[in-house]
Design a protein around this motif. Structure first.
Motif, PDB file in Angstrom:
ATOM      1  N   GLY A  29       1.063  -1.267  -0.200  1.00 15.30           N
ATOM      2  CA  GLY A  29      -0.277   0.117   0.310  1.00 15.30           C
ATOM      3  C   GLY A  29       1.079   1.528   0.209  1.00 15.30           C
ATOM      4  N   SER A  36      -6.520  -0.597  -4.831  1.00 17.15           N
ATOM      5  CA  SER A  36      -6.710  -1.990  -4.141  1.00 17.15           C
ATOM      6  C   SER A  36      -6.786  -2.813  -4.540  1.00 17.15           C
ATOM      7  CB  SER A  36      -6.568  -1.892  -3.191  1.00 17.15           C
ATOM      8  OG  SER A  36      -8.237  -1.956  -2.253  1.00 17.15           O
ATOM      9  N   TYR A 203      -5.132  -1.095   2.299  1.00 21.54           N
ATOM     10  CA  TYR A 203      -3.422  -1.243   1.547  1.00 21.54           C
ATOM     11  C   TYR A 203      -4.172  -2.950   1.622  1.00 21.54           C
ATOM     12  CZ  TYR A 203      -3.672  -3.445   6.641  1.00 21.54           C
ATOM     13  OH  TYR A 203      -3.971  -3.546   8.041  1.00 21.54           O
TER      14      TYR A 203
END
Length: 246
Positions: A29, A36, A203
């Motif tokens: 991340g 993502s 992330y």
């Protein structure tokens, strides 16, 4: 071009299983919300389908004229032995699989009973090794004699592999060809987690399992490099194709 600050890519957990397979958990991340998922999907598909591997391409078993033959003093049929050979996992001894261009070596196995033949009994060149030396191949009785020769080659998941047959199938000993598709990465899992609610950042928690012939770290690096090269080629093509001009 906007750059994302404070990028991180870290290994947060790793272990080696009893059979030599490997597991690693990564954190990647940060990403903006939605990025993502796109990134993780592309990475997972690449990991599962594009990592090369070393496989047995063909094998010659002394006295075996067809797959259903039964050899004197050998507990398993030839078909059982071929299936056991397909399960064996090999890796280069002093280099990484993803860095190999051309790789082809020959291995041998010879034994007399009573004996349990395993991957540890294989005679291999110094450039290659078997990941699980305890992997079973065949059981020999007291009067059993067994001998085989096989070729190993580097094969990519997208390689065109055709089934070959021996030109003279009635021969006492024939060569068996394997159409094995390498799958060094056995499983990939990911979870998207929130990093900063106010900034809308996220992330990825990425988990990778391999068969031990290649480390999870190496597979992720290979996948990221391939994806980067692929996207870069399209970006470069779009600049020269006149997009956006009248």
């Amino acid at each position: 071009m906007t750059k994302t600050p404070n990028l991180f890519f870290s290994c947060v957990g790793s272990r080696i299983q009893d059979n030599g397979s490997m597991y690693t958990r990564f954190h990647l991340g940060p990403f903006l919300r939605g990025q993502s998922l796109t990134f993780a999907n592309a990475l997972r598909r690449t990991l599962l389908s594009e990592i090369p591997g070393i496989v047995i391409s063909d094998v010659l078993i002394e006295g075996a004229g067809h797959e259903f033959a039964i050899l004197p003093g050998v507990e398993e049929t030839v078909m059982d032995i071929l299936l056991n050979l397909k399960k064996l996992v090999f890796a280069p001894s002093d280099s990484q699989i993803t860095e190999l261009e051309n790789f082809k070596v020959t291995g041998f196995l010879k034994g007399s009973g009573p004996k349990k033949l395993t991957a540890n009994d294989l005679k291999l060149p110094l450039t290659v090794k078997s990941i699980d030396p305890h992997a079973h191949i065949a059981n020999l009785s007291s009067n059993g004699e067994f001998s085989l020769c096989f070729n190993l080659e580097l094969r990519k998941a997208h390689s065109n592999v055709t089934n070959k047959t021996n030109s003279i199938p009635e021969k006492k000993t024939r060569k068996f060809f394997f159409d094995t598709v390498p799958m060094p990465v056995q499983k990939v899992n990911y979870v998207i987690k929130s990093l900063n609610v106010k900034q809308g950042s996220e992330y990825i928690v990425l988990e990778v399992w391999t068969d031990g012939s290649v480390s999870p770290q190496e597979t992720v690096q290979f996948a990221l490099k391939n994806l980067t090269n692929l996207f870069y080629q399209f970006a470069a093509t779009s600049k020269t194709s006149g997009f956006g001009t009248e």
